[in-house]
Scaffold this motif. Structure first.
Motif, short mmCIF file in Angstrom:
data_model
loop_
_atom_site.label_atom_id
_atom_site.label_comp_id
_atom_site.label_asym_id
_atom_site.label_seq_id
_atom_site.Cartn_x
_atom_site.Cartn_y
_atom_site.Cartn_z
N LEU A 87 0.88 -7.03 -3.36
CA LEU A 87 1.62 -6.73 -4.58
C LEU A 87 0.98 -7.36 -5.80
O LEU A 87 0.90 -6.74 -6.86
N ASP A 88 0.48 -8.56 -5.66
CA ASP A 88 -0.20 -9.23 -6.77
C ASP A 88 -1.43 -8.41 -7.21
O ASP A 88 -1.68 -8.25 -8.41
N HIS A 89 -2.16 -7.85 -6.25
CA HIS A 89 -3.32 -7.02 -6.59
C HIS A 89 -2.90 -5.69 -7.20
O HIS A 89 -3.60 -5.15 -8.07
N ILE A 90 -1.76 -5.17 -6.77
CA ILE A 90 -1.23 -3.95 -7.41
C ILE A 90 -0.91 -4.23 -8.87
O ILE A 90 -1.29 -3.48 -9.76
N GLY A 139 8.29 1.49 -8.55
CA GLY A 139 7.62 2.37 -7.60
C GLY A 139 6.62 1.66 -6.72
O GLY A 139 5.83 2.31 -6.03
N TYR A 140 6.64 0.33 -6.70
CA TYR A 140 5.65 -0.42 -5.93
C TYR A 140 6.26 -1.46 -5.00
O TYR A 140 5.64 -2.47 -4.70
N LYS A 141 7.48 -1.21 -4.51
CA LYS A 141 8.05 -2.05 -3.47
C LYS A 141 7.31 -1.74 -2.17
O LYS A 141 6.71 -0.67 -2.02
N ALA A 154 4.13 1.70 1.13
CA ALA A 154 3.74 2.03 2.50
C ALA A 154 4.04 3.49 2.83
O ALA A 154 3.22 4.16 3.45
N ARG A 155 5.20 3.99 2.42
CA ARG A 155 5.53 5.40 2.69
C ARG A 155 4.53 6.33 1.99
O ARG A 155 4.05 7.29 2.59
N ALA A 156 4.22 6.05 0.73
CA ALA A 156 3.31 6.90 -0.03
C ALA A 156 1.87 6.80 0.47
O ALA A 156 1.13 7.78 0.44
N THR A 157 1.48 5.61 0.93
CA THR A 157 0.09 5.36 1.29
C THR A 157 -0.23 5.66 2.75
O THR A 157 -1.23 6.31 3.05
N ILE A 158 0.61 5.18 3.66
CA ILE A 158 0.28 5.31 5.09
C ILE A 158 1.36 6.05 5.89
O ILE A 158 1.25 6.16 7.11
N GLY A 159 2.38 6.55 5.20
CA GLY A 159 3.41 7.35 5.88
C GLY A 159 4.32 6.55 6.78
O GLY A 159 4.97 7.11 7.66
N MET A 160 4.38 5.25 6.59
CA MET A 160 5.28 4.37 7.35
C MET A 160 6.18 3.66 6.36
O MET A 160 5.73 3.33 5.26
N GLY A 161 7.43 3.38 6.75
CA GLY A 161 8.34 2.70 5.84
C GLY A 161 9.09 1.58 6.52
O GLY A 161 9.02 1.38 7.73
N LYS A 162 9.84 0.84 5.71
CA LYS A 162 10.64 -0.27 6.20
C LYS A 162 11.82 0.24 7.03
O LYS A 162 12.31 1.34 6.81
#
Length: 184
Positions: free
Chosen positions: A92-95, A105-107, A112-120
């Motif tokens: 998150l710090d690098h984001i 939009g960066y939680k 993770a959902r937008a980038t790798i298709g996995m979520g919490k």
């Protein structure tokens, strides 16, 4: 190969709007989960074994977290009086660095959902309810799932160099110096 430890923690009592008190240890720590890249094992620590968890974290070549610099590391210090001394890559710090500031939009779940298709699996605020109800297995599973998700997101960053926010735009992040050649 570099020893990369991905970690997350859950607090013991609700924040109730006072994030500064939480960051300084006022909400305690209910669980700390660490994934070891060398062994692939996950380690679970509670308040009685927290010192062993900190020792493990400080043995890393690189720590990986999501909001660990702004939250988890200060909570660990606030509760234990001990600093994390290993190099630390906070996704998150690098984001925020790449964005030149904070943005919605960066939680972890969103990225993770937008980038790798996995979520919490759930919301972190629910963790303190699990503590209150002494539902330790669910609490540990929740925190472990966050560490698993963070580790997969880090792998993606190392492979592709970017994450996505809810807007779908690729945001390229600086990779850690340690691990670029040694990571594979």
């Amino acid at each position: 190969m570099a020893k990369i430890l991905t970690f997350d923690l859950e607090i013991e009592t609700p924040v109730n709007g006072d994030w500064e008190a939480a960051r300084t240890g006022g909400c305690g720590i209910s669980v700390l989960v660490v994934k070891d890249s060398e062994t692939g094992l996950y380690h679970i620590f509670d308040k009685r074994t927290l010192d062993a968890g900190i020792d493990l974290l400080n043995s890393a070549d690189l720590l990986v977290s999501y909001n660990g610099i702004s939250f988890d590391a200060p909570v660990i210090f606030g509760v234990s009086g001990r600093y994390l001394t290993a190099a630390h890559y906070d996704i998150l710090d690098h984001i925020w660095t790449a964005l030149h500031g904070r943005a919605k939009g960066y939680k972890l779940d969103e990225v993770a959902r937008a980038t790798i298709g996995m979520g919490k699996s759930s919301n972190g605020e629910y963790a303190t309810t699990l503590v209150k109800q002494k539902r330790w297995a669910e609490l540990h599973s929740y925190c472990l799932a966050d560490v698993h998700l963070t580790a997969h997101l880090f792998d993606h960053i190392m492979d592709s160099g970017f994450v996505k926010g809810t807007n779908g735009i690729e945001l390229f992040l600086e990779k850690p110096i340690l691990g670029v050649a040694e990571y594979a």
